[in-house]
Design an enzyme around this catalytic site. Structure first.
Site, short mmCIF file in Angstrom:
data_model
loop_
_atom_site.label_atom_id
_atom_site.label_comp_id
_atom_site.label_asym_id
_atom_site.label_seq_id
_atom_site.Cartn_x
_atom_site.Cartn_y
_atom_site.Cartn_z
N ASP A 1 2.46 3.55 2.72
CA ASP A 1 1.33 4.49 2.45
C ASP A 1 2.10 5.99 1.89
OD1 ASP A 1 -1.18 5.05 2.33
OD2 ASP A 1 -1.38 6.06 4.26
N HIS B 1 1.31 5.44 -2.13
CA HIS B 1 0.59 6.33 -3.15
C HIS B 1 1.94 6.69 -4.17
CE1 HIS B 1 -3.37 6.65 -1.28
NE2 HIS B 1 -2.72 6.24 -0.44
N GLU C 1 -11.01 5.53 7.09
CA GLU C 1 -9.45 6.05 7.70
C GLU C 1 -9.97 7.39 8.23
OE1 GLU C 1 -6.88 7.47 4.56
OE2 GLU C 1 -4.92 7.32 6.23
N HIS D 1 -9.92 2.36 0.43
CA HIS D 1 -9.23 3.26 1.81
C HIS D 1 -10.66 3.38 2.81
CE1 HIS D 1 -5.82 4.15 -0.65
NE2 HIS D 1 -5.35 5.02 0.75
N GLN E 1 -9.54 9.70 -4.67
CA GLN E 1 -9.31 10.49 -3.55
C GLN E 1 -10.25 11.47 -3.01
OE1 GLN E 1 -5.86 10.71 -1.38
NE2 GLN E 1 -7.89 11.21 -0.36
N HIS F 1 0.98 -1.21 -0.02
CA HIS F 1 0.07 -0.17 0.00
C HIS F 1 0.73 1.43 -0.01
CE1 HIS F 1 -3.85 2.10 1.13
NE2 HIS F 1 -2.97 3.17 1.10
#
Ligand code: 17E
Ligand code: FE2
Length: 411
Positions: free
Chosen positions: A307, A57, A211, A208, A150, A55
């Protein structure tokens, strides 16, 4: 090539490893080299399957402070900072940063990466660059791309269409962000939409999910129920799930049964979520890391991810998963001897299940000779001493090496 005197994973007996035509040809004690075969004697070092970043980005990496720093340290300010930086994206900009980050990861033994790519961008610039890089890098790094909305699927203009377009362009997995949608109804609907898309195009799912420190954030139960009912099961992954830290125990007791039935995977990102979560708390402050220990005890698959590498959500990071495991074991209170020895599984075999790498991953005769040599005898020592990955081999080819520097103390 014959590699001598290796401790493979948790084994306490030394083994030799013979590699022929980029494959593991033989594994066992006391193998004899062929005439003229190169021999590498490890003298009792740890050999592991390659590390897997399950995981991260990559599209946002190496952008911290551009154009503004995240002052509050919250997820939401991070999203706002990124929204500004996103306007300046170009294919070249994405390529340059991703290539740098991937080399940082390779130096730390990573050979597989699942990257989320923001698709709430009408031009899909980052996605197109990442699809190109997936192809270009495939011999040295396996990139798996999650189409990640996102700014929401239903709360972002054209969010549904952009997500479908990203899947059609070739993303490997469908994402969602239920806790960011405007309403609870949207959050449920967004999960239904993402799951239907995955089913229609035969893709994996990585959400996601919850979170946030809001104990009322319950996207996970919807995701797990759909995974169970639609039979998508372990093709589905719940990332972050930090709200589970704050759920009441009676609810978790009920939830666990569904999680087991659903067979979904979990990815926890302890380095970044200890930084982002608990930001609305005074004292005591919640840690905001999902219930890793309890999930593992329930037989549920969990891996750890980094992440972020130096971006609006996290102002540090070298790409190394060692820091993630080190902090994760502390914060999840998984510091028993077996927990520590087995922790490499959180960034290797468990992650391989989540990414659906299949039987070709792992140190077994007949498999591609992809493996790491670490500078210690076992993972306990390697983790504690922050020992480097001495060699990273992929299908018999040396991809990266670290030559340990000398450090001297004069007493
Ligand atoms: N975006 C998001 O929604 N959550 C995160 N942890 C990161 C980006 C890094
Ligand atoms: Fe993330």
């Amino acid at each position: 090539m014959l590699i001598r005197n290796a401790y493979i994973e948790n084994q306490t007996q030394l083994s030799d490893i013979q590699i022929t035509d980029g494959k593991f040809a033989a594994i066992g004690p006391g193998l004899t080299p062929q005439p003229g075969e190169q021999v590498l004697d490890l003298g009792g070092k740890l050999v592991l399957p390659p590390f897997i970043e399950s995981h991260v980005h990559l599209d946002t990496c190496l952008t911290a402070g551009e154009p503004v720093w995240n002052q509050s340290g919250t997820l939401f300010e991070g999203i706002a900072c990124w929204s500004q930086r996103k306007e300046q994206l170009s294919r070249e900009d994405v390529r340059r940063r991703v290539l740098q980050a991937v080399r940082m990861q390779a130096a730390h033994g990573i050979q597989y990466v699942r990257t989320h790519v923001d698709v709430t961008d009408p031009k899909l610039t980052a996605l197109e660059a990442m699809l190109e890089l997936r192809e270009e890098l495939k011999d040295v790094m396996t990139l798996q791309i999650v189409a990640f909305p996102q700014e929401g699927i239903l709360s972002y203009p054209g969010g549904q269409e952009l997500l479908e377009q990203a899947v059609k362009l070739g993303a490997d997995a469908v994402g969602a962000i239920p806790h960011y949608e405007f309403t609870r109804e949207y959050s449920v609907e967004s999960l239904n939409y993402a799951m239907a898309l995955a089913e229609k195009y035969d893709k994996l799912v990585d959400v996601h999910c919850d979170e946030i420190d809001d104990e009322a954030s319950r996207g996970l139960e919807t995701l797990a129920a759909r995974a169970y009912e639609m039979g998508l099961k372990d093709r589905v992954t719940a990332s972050h799930t930090t709200a589970m830290h704050s759920y009441n125990n009676a609810y978790v007791l009920r939830l666990m049964r569904l999680l087991q039935l659903s067979e979904i995977n979990f990815v926890s990102n302890p380095l970044v979520n200890t930084h982002l979560q608990g930001r609305a708390d005074t004292y005591p402050k919640r840690r905001g890391v999902t219930r890793v220990k309890e999930l593992l005890q329930a037989g549920i698959n969990v891996s750890f991810g980094h992440d972020d590498i130096f971006d609006p959500w996290y102002p540090m990071g070298t790409g190394s998963l060692r820091d993630v495991v080190f902090l994760g074991l502390h914060v999840c209170q998984m510091m028993g001897y077996e927990d520590i020895q087995n922790a490499y599984r959180l960034i290797s075999v468990n992650a391989a299940r989540t990414l659906h790498l299949g039987e070709s991953y792992g140190i077994r005769v007949g498999n591609p000779a992809s493996f790491l040599v670490l500078d210690g005898k076992d993972y306990y020592q390697v983790l504690n001493e922050n020992a480097p990955v001495l060699y990273s081999y992929r299908e018999g080819r040396l991809l990266a090496q670290s030559l340990p520097g000398s450090r001297q103390v004069f007493f």
